[in-house]
Design a protein around this motif. Structure first.
Motif, mmCIF file in Angstrom:
data_model
loop_
_atom_site.group_PDB
_atom_site.id
_atom_site.type_symbol
_atom_site.label_atom_id
_atom_site.label_comp_id
_atom_site.label_asym_id
_atom_site.label_seq_id
_atom_site.Cartn_x
_atom_site.Cartn_y
_atom_site.Cartn_z
ATOM 1 N N ALA A 100 -2.592 2.172 -2.988
ATOM 2 C CA ALA A 100 -1.866 2.312 -4.251
ATOM 3 C C ALA A 100 -0.380 1.997 -4.062
ATOM 4 O O ALA A 100 0.233 1.304 -4.898
ATOM 5 N N TYR A 101 0.212 2.475 -2.958
ATOM 6 C CA TYR A 101 1.614 2.167 -2.672
ATOM 7 C C TYR A 101 1.804 0.662 -2.476
ATOM 8 O O TYR A 101 2.763 0.056 -2.983
ATOM 9 N N ALA A 104 1.725 -1.130 -5.731
ATOM 10 C CA ALA A 104 2.962 -0.929 -6.488
ATOM 11 C C ALA A 104 4.076 -1.833 -5.968
ATOM 12 O O ALA A 104 4.833 -2.427 -6.755
ATOM 13 N N ALA A 109 6.938 -3.061 -8.535
ATOM 14 C CA ALA A 109 7.255 -1.823 -9.250
ATOM 15 C C ALA A 109 8.409 -1.072 -8.582
ATOM 16 O O ALA A 109 8.949 -0.127 -9.156
ATOM 17 N N THR A 111 10.330 0.772 -4.996
ATOM 18 C CA THR A 111 10.030 1.941 -4.158
ATOM 19 C C THR A 111 10.134 3.245 -4.935
ATOM 20 O O THR A 111 9.700 4.291 -4.439
ATOM 21 N N VAL A 113 8.483 4.121 -7.533
ATOM 22 C CA VAL A 113 7.129 4.586 -7.828
ATOM 23 C C VAL A 113 6.544 5.309 -6.620
ATOM 24 O O VAL A 113 5.894 6.354 -6.747
ATOM 25 N N VAL A 114 6.772 4.756 -5.433
ATOM 26 C CA VAL A 114 6.259 5.377 -4.213
ATOM 27 C C VAL A 114 6.895 6.748 -4.011
ATOM 28 O O VAL A 114 6.215 7.739 -3.708
ATOM 29 N N CYS A 117 5.497 9.268 -6.487
ATOM 30 C CA CYS A 117 4.135 9.688 -6.126
ATOM 31 C C CYS A 117 4.155 10.703 -4.988
ATOM 32 O O CYS A 117 3.463 11.732 -5.042
#
Length: 273
Positions: A100-101, A104, A109, A111, A113-114, A117
Motif C-alpha cells: 500500500a505504501y 501511494a 501521493a 510521503t 500518506v505514508v 497511515c
C-alpha cells in the motif's frame, strides 16, 4: 454467591487480534518498504558496476552485523509478538502495508500518506485495543469488582450501560459520586456472550457506597494543567497553519499530542473533583 469471570484480550478476541495486527503491520510495512527500496538500489548499483555504493553497503552491514545478531538472539529467547501472532500473520500484514505504501508513492501521493497511515494506525488502533482489552471478575459474595488488576468495591458501582458496536460489546461503568477513583475501570470490552452476566453481577449490590476523601485542590491543579495543554495545542496549531509546508505537519502533530494530554488532565480532574 455469584462469581462471573471474563477475558477479552488479543488471544481470545478476533477483533482485538485484527486491530493490533493492523497497527503492528503498519509499522512493519514501513521497514519492509525501506528494505525493498534498499535492495532495489543495491541491485541497480551491482548491475551498473558502482562499486563505491556496494562498498558503503558492505561496511554498514559489517558495522551492524554484531548488533543484528544480538537482537536476533534476544528475539529468539523472548516470545514477544510471537506470543500473539504467527510469523505468517506478521509477514502478511507487513507485506500488505508495504504494498500500500509503495502504491501511494508510485501514484505520487507523497510521503504524507505514508506518515498518516503509520501514525494513524499507531495512534488509533493501539490505544483503542488497549482501552477495550479487559479481564477480570465480579464476586457478589465478597462484594468486589476486579478488572485489569484494579479492585473496586461493588457497592461503588451506580449503573452499567451496554453498547453493542459491530463486533464489540462495551460496558460503561458509572460510579456513585465520589466513590470511584482515577484507577477505577469505566470502559470494559467483554465477550458478547458474557456481557449480560457481567452487567447483572455489577448491578447486583444494594449496599451503601463507600465514603471517599475528596481532593478539590488536586482537581483544580489537574484542570489547570489541562487548560495549559489545550492552550499549547491551540498555539502550536496556529503556528503550523501560519508557517505552512512541513512546519504545518509538525505543528498539527504536536498540537494533537498536546490536546491529548489536555484531555487526560481534564478527565483526571473531573474524576478527582
Amino acid at each position: 454467591m455469584t462469581l462471573v469471570e471474563w477475558t477479552y484480550t488479543v488471544e481470545t478476541s478476533r477483533f482485538l487480534h485484527s486491530l493490533t495486527l493492523t497497527a503492528v503491520g503498519a509499522v512493519g510495512g514501513l521497514f519492509v518498504l525501506v528494505g525493498a527500496l534498499g535492495a532495489v538500489v543495491l541491485g541497480g548499483s551491482l548491475l551498473a558496476g558502482e562499486l563505491a555504493v556496494l562498498a558503503v553497503a558492505a561496511g554498514l552491514a559489517v558495522l551492524f552485523a554484531r548488533r543484528l545478531a544480538l537482537n536476533v538472539a534476544l528475539a529468539g529467547r523472548e516470545p514477544g509478538l510471537r506470543e500473539y501472532f504467527s510469523a505468517r500473520e506478521l509477514l502478511g500484514a507487513s507485506a500488505a502495508w508495504a504494498a500500500a505504501y509503495g502504491a501511494a508513492l508510485w501514484l505520487d501521493a507523497g510521503t504524507t500518506v505514508v506518515r498518516v497511515c503509520v501514525f494513524g494506525a499507531a495512534l488509533v488502533c493501539l490505544p483503542l485495543g488497549a482501552a477495550l482489552r479487559s479481564e477480570g471478575r465480579v464476586d457478589t459474595d465478597e462484594g468486589v469488582f476486579e478488572a485489569n488488576g484494579t479492585e473496586v468495591p461493588l457497592a461503588a458501582v451506580d449503573a452499567v450501560s451496554r453498547y453493542d458496536v459491530g463486533p464489540v460489546t462495551v460496558l460503561r461503568v458509572r460510579y456513585h459520586e465520589g466513590a470511584g477513583g482515577t484507577r477505577a475501570p469505566r470502559l470494559l470490552g467483554v465477550p458478547r456472550a458474557d456481557a449480560g452476566r457481567v452487567r447483572a453481577a455489577l448491578e447486583a449490590s444494594e449496599a451503601a457506597p463507600p465514603d471517599r476523601d475528596r481532593h478539590p485542590l488536586v482537581a483544580k491543579t489537574l484542570y489547570a494543567f489541562g487548560a495549559a495543554a489545550f492552550a499549547l495545542a491551540a498555539g502550536l496549531a496556529y503556528y503550523g497553519v501560519r508557517a505552512g509546508g512541513d512546519a504545518a505537519v509538525v505543528g498539527v502533530y504536536a498540537a494533537a499530542f498536546a490536546a491529548l494530554f489536555g484531555a487526560i488532565f481534564a478527565w483526571l480532574g473531573y474524576v478527582e473533583r
